[in-house]
Design a protein around this motif. Structure first.
Motif, PDB file in Angstrom:
ATOM      1  N   ASN A 196      -4.793  -4.086  -0.347  1.00 23.94           N
ATOM      2  CA  ASN A 196      -3.775  -3.035  -0.314  1.00 23.94           C
ATOM      3  C   ASN A 196      -4.274  -1.752  -0.969  1.00 23.94           C
ATOM      4  OD1 ASN A 196      -1.072  -3.773   0.888  1.00 23.94           O
ATOM      5  ND2 ASN A 196      -1.412  -5.577  -0.372  1.00 23.94           N
ATOM      6  N   ALA A 197      -5.008  -1.886  -2.061  1.00 19.15           N
ATOM      7  CA  ALA A 197      -5.554  -0.700  -2.717  1.00 19.15           C
ATOM      8  C   ALA A 197      -6.566   0.003  -1.814  1.00 19.15           C
ATOM      9  CB  ALA A 197      -6.196  -1.091  -4.046  1.00 19.15           C
ATOM     10  N   LEU A 198      -7.387  -0.780  -1.134  1.00 22.16           N
ATOM     11  CA  LEU A 198      -8.333  -0.202  -0.180  1.00 22.16           C
ATOM     12  C   LEU A 198      -7.599   0.526   0.942  1.00 22.16           C
ATOM     13  CD1 LEU A 198     -10.863  -3.166   0.090  1.00 22.16           C
ATOM     14  CD2 LEU A 198     -11.361  -0.903  -0.840  1.00 22.16           C
ATOM     15  N   PHE A 212       0.798  -1.227   0.000  1.00 22.69           N
ATOM     16  CA  PHE A 212       0.000   0.000   0.000  1.00 22.69           C
ATOM     17  C   PHE A 212       0.834   1.282   0.000  1.00 22.69           C
ATOM     18  CE2 PHE A 212       0.194  -0.470   4.685  1.00 22.69           C
ATOM     19  CZ  PHE A 212       0.413   0.838   5.083  1.00 22.69           C
ATOM     20  N   PRO A 213       2.041   1.337   0.635  1.00 20.96           N
ATOM     21  CA  PRO A 213       2.820   2.574   0.523  1.00 20.96           C
ATOM     22  C   PRO A 213       3.240   2.885  -0.916  1.00 20.96           C
ATOM     23  CG  PRO A 213       3.579   1.283   2.390  1.00 20.96           C
ATOM     24  CD  PRO A 213       2.676   0.398   1.586  1.00 20.96           C
ATOM     25  N   LEU A 214       3.563   1.843  -1.688  1.00 21.43           N
ATOM     26  CA  LEU A 214       3.926   2.063  -3.088  1.00 21.43           C
ATOM     27  C   LEU A 214       2.724   2.588  -3.873  1.00 21.43           C
ATOM     28  CD1 LEU A 214       5.844   1.865  -5.473  1.00 21.43           C
ATOM     29  CD2 LEU A 214       5.278  -0.557  -5.679  1.00 21.43           C
ATOM     30  N   LEU A 225      -7.307   5.302  -5.758  1.00 21.30           N
ATOM     31  CA  LEU A 225      -7.137   4.167  -6.661  1.00 21.30           C
ATOM     32  C   LEU A 225      -8.487   3.558  -7.013  1.00 21.30           C
ATOM     33  CD1 LEU A 225      -4.319   3.015  -4.427  1.00 21.30           C
ATOM     34  CD2 LEU A 225      -3.938   2.986  -6.884  1.00 21.30           C
ATOM     35  N   ASN A 226      -8.580   3.011  -8.214  1.00 20.30           N
ATOM     36  CA  ASN A 226      -9.766   2.276  -8.632  1.00 20.30           C
ATOM     37  C   ASN A 226      -9.587   0.821  -8.213  1.00 20.30           C
ATOM     38  OD1 ASN A 226     -11.812   0.893 -10.002  1.00 20.30           O
ATOM     39  ND2 ASN A 226     -11.804   2.359 -11.696  1.00 20.30           N
ATOM     40  N   ILE A 227     -10.399   0.363  -7.283  1.00 17.63           N
ATOM     41  CA  ILE A 227     -10.222  -0.963  -6.687  1.00 17.63           C
ATOM     42  C   ILE A 227     -10.394  -2.075  -7.721  1.00 17.63           C
ATOM     43  CG2 ILE A 227     -10.985  -2.492  -4.830  1.00 17.63           C
ATOM     44  CD1 ILE A 227      -9.656   0.184  -3.993  1.00 17.63           C
TER      45      ILE A 227
END
Length: 430
Positions: free
Chosen positions: A397-399, A65-67, A419-421
């Protein structure tokens, strides 16, 4: 880059066809004027590192998720973000679990053992990566461990040892390492393991990684950490700690399912499973949490030398390490709440953003729908959690990244696009 799930099965294919078109952020991306994203660093544990499916491997690192946050920050002028990626030749890193088959609806997993990144088998040491990096996430890192010496040695944490150049003094600790990066912005997500190690071991304290960190120590260390990270008035985001009892590791193997399995193979009806507790053996209730590995261990009903079936009689109860009982669960949840109160207080006093991961994952437990995808805490089919039942899928991770982005936008007046999940996958099905 699209990371669409090609493995999510018929149900999700149908879901994606019938879902509404994702809503895009309807504003012009901007960094605002309250934070400097030119050098963003991420301090954290396995979740920050991209650990998933019981291991750290390249595919997981690429959706940490940090990336994902950094990629969105770059759309508003953020700087380069480097991660300690494994090479393609060693892309499976520490090894990890993959789903081999579904037998009668039950998952069968196997360990991936090729293309590993070990330079030593005993002690286990990973191939070094000592270039400058921005994602400082280290699997297994705890708040108390971050200040301890020798954690970066061969006798310490192999993931941290991997990041330190040969010849580094053994007294180098993670706190010093992570606060010496000349950063302008940071995300901070330590503290989960200060509870999780204790909980996943059934509240059995048998070493430094299974100790429940005291509230007083957590408060002192967090204040020290944040005051150092903000000494030049840098801004950042502190993450709350999720309720560990809401993840599939604790919610998948239930008393009801265990009894159903026993009774399916028995001619005599079994009504109770007995567990060991700190006050003695007793019958389990639906408020007790069996850990995910217990089912695969295949112990239930196996007789001991006295022919007493394991877990089906108070004289041979399920061991404490396999169960977080109701009393222990209350202790763990109370400690999480105490830690989160401290995190929010420290953030407020330093004018930092808060990513309320706890509130978000509590909502996920009950099921949510975002960008046309259904996400819940159900094991495998819930899309949010990987095969180890604790760490996240690419969707998860995107969430998580979006929770941080929302906090950044709200606190610092930025307009960082989310981000688009639907661009990400859940668990790979065989």
């Amino acid at each position: 880059m699209k990371r669409r799930n090609l493995y999510i099965g018929v149900a999700l294919v149908i879901l994606s066809i019938t879902a509404c078109k994702p809503t895009l952020d309807e504003y012009t991306p901007t960094a605002g004027t309250k934070a400097d994203f030119s050098k963003y660093i991420a301090i954290g544990n396995s979740l920050s590192a991209g650990y998933a499916d019981g291991g750290l491997y390249l595919e997981g690192q690429k959706v940490a998720f940090p990336l994902l946050i950094a990629e969105q920050l770059q759309k508003v002028g953020g700087g380069e973000f480097k991660s300690p990626f494994f090479s393609e030749e060693q892309s499976n890193g520490s090894g990890y679990l993959r789903l081999k088959a579904l037998v009668n609806g039950q998952p069968v997993t196997e360990q991936v053992t090729d293309k590993l990144a070990y330079r030593s088998a005993s002690p286990k040491l990973l191939t070094k990566f000592t270039d400058p990096i921005n994602n400082l996430g280290v699997p297994g890192m705890r708040m108390d461990m971050a200040f301890a010496p020798y954690i970066g040695t061969a006798a310490g944490n192999m993931y941290f040892e991997r990041l330190l150049p040969e010849g580094t003094l053994p007294t180098m600790n993670y706190f010093t390492y992570s606060t010496s990066q000349n950063h302008t912005f940071f995300t901070f997500s330590l503290g989960n393991n200060d509870v999780l190690g204790y909980a996943t071991n059934g509240a059995v304290n048998d070493g430094p990684t299974t100790t429940l960190t005291s509230t007083a120590l957590f408060n002192s260390l967090l204040n020290n950490y944040v005051s150092t990270l903000t000494v030049k008035k840098q801004k950042g985001v502190l993450a709350t700690i999720p309720d560990v009892t809401s993840v599939p590791y604790f919610t998948t193997v239930t008393r009801e399912l265990l009894l159903a399995g026993v009774n399916a193979a028995s001619t005599t009806k079994v009504t109770d499973i007995y567990i060991a507790t700190k006050s003695g053996p007793r019958a389990a209730t639906d408020q007790d949490y069996f850990v995910l590995p217990f089912s695969a261990a295949g112990l239930l009903g196996v007789p001991n030398e006295n022919k007493i079936p394991y877990g089906l009689h108070p004289l041979n109860p399920v061991e404490d390490k396999y169960v977080l009982d109701v009393t222990e669960a209350k202790e763990v949840v109370a400690r999480v709440n105490e830690f989160n109160k401290i995190i929010k207080s420290v953030a407020a006093s330093n004018q930092l953003a808060v990513a309320d991961v706890n509130a978000f994952l509590t909502a996920v437990k009950n099921g949510i729908r975002i960008d046309g995808l259904a996400v819940s805490a159900k094991y495998i089919t819930g899309n949010g959690f990987s095969l180890d039942g604790i760490h996240l899928t690419p969707i998860g991770n995107a969430l998580m990244a979006n929770v941080f982005i929302e906090a950044i936008n709200k606190t610092y007046g930025a307009q960082v696009p989310r981000l688009n999940i639907s661009d990400f996958r859940g668990v790979k099905l065989p």
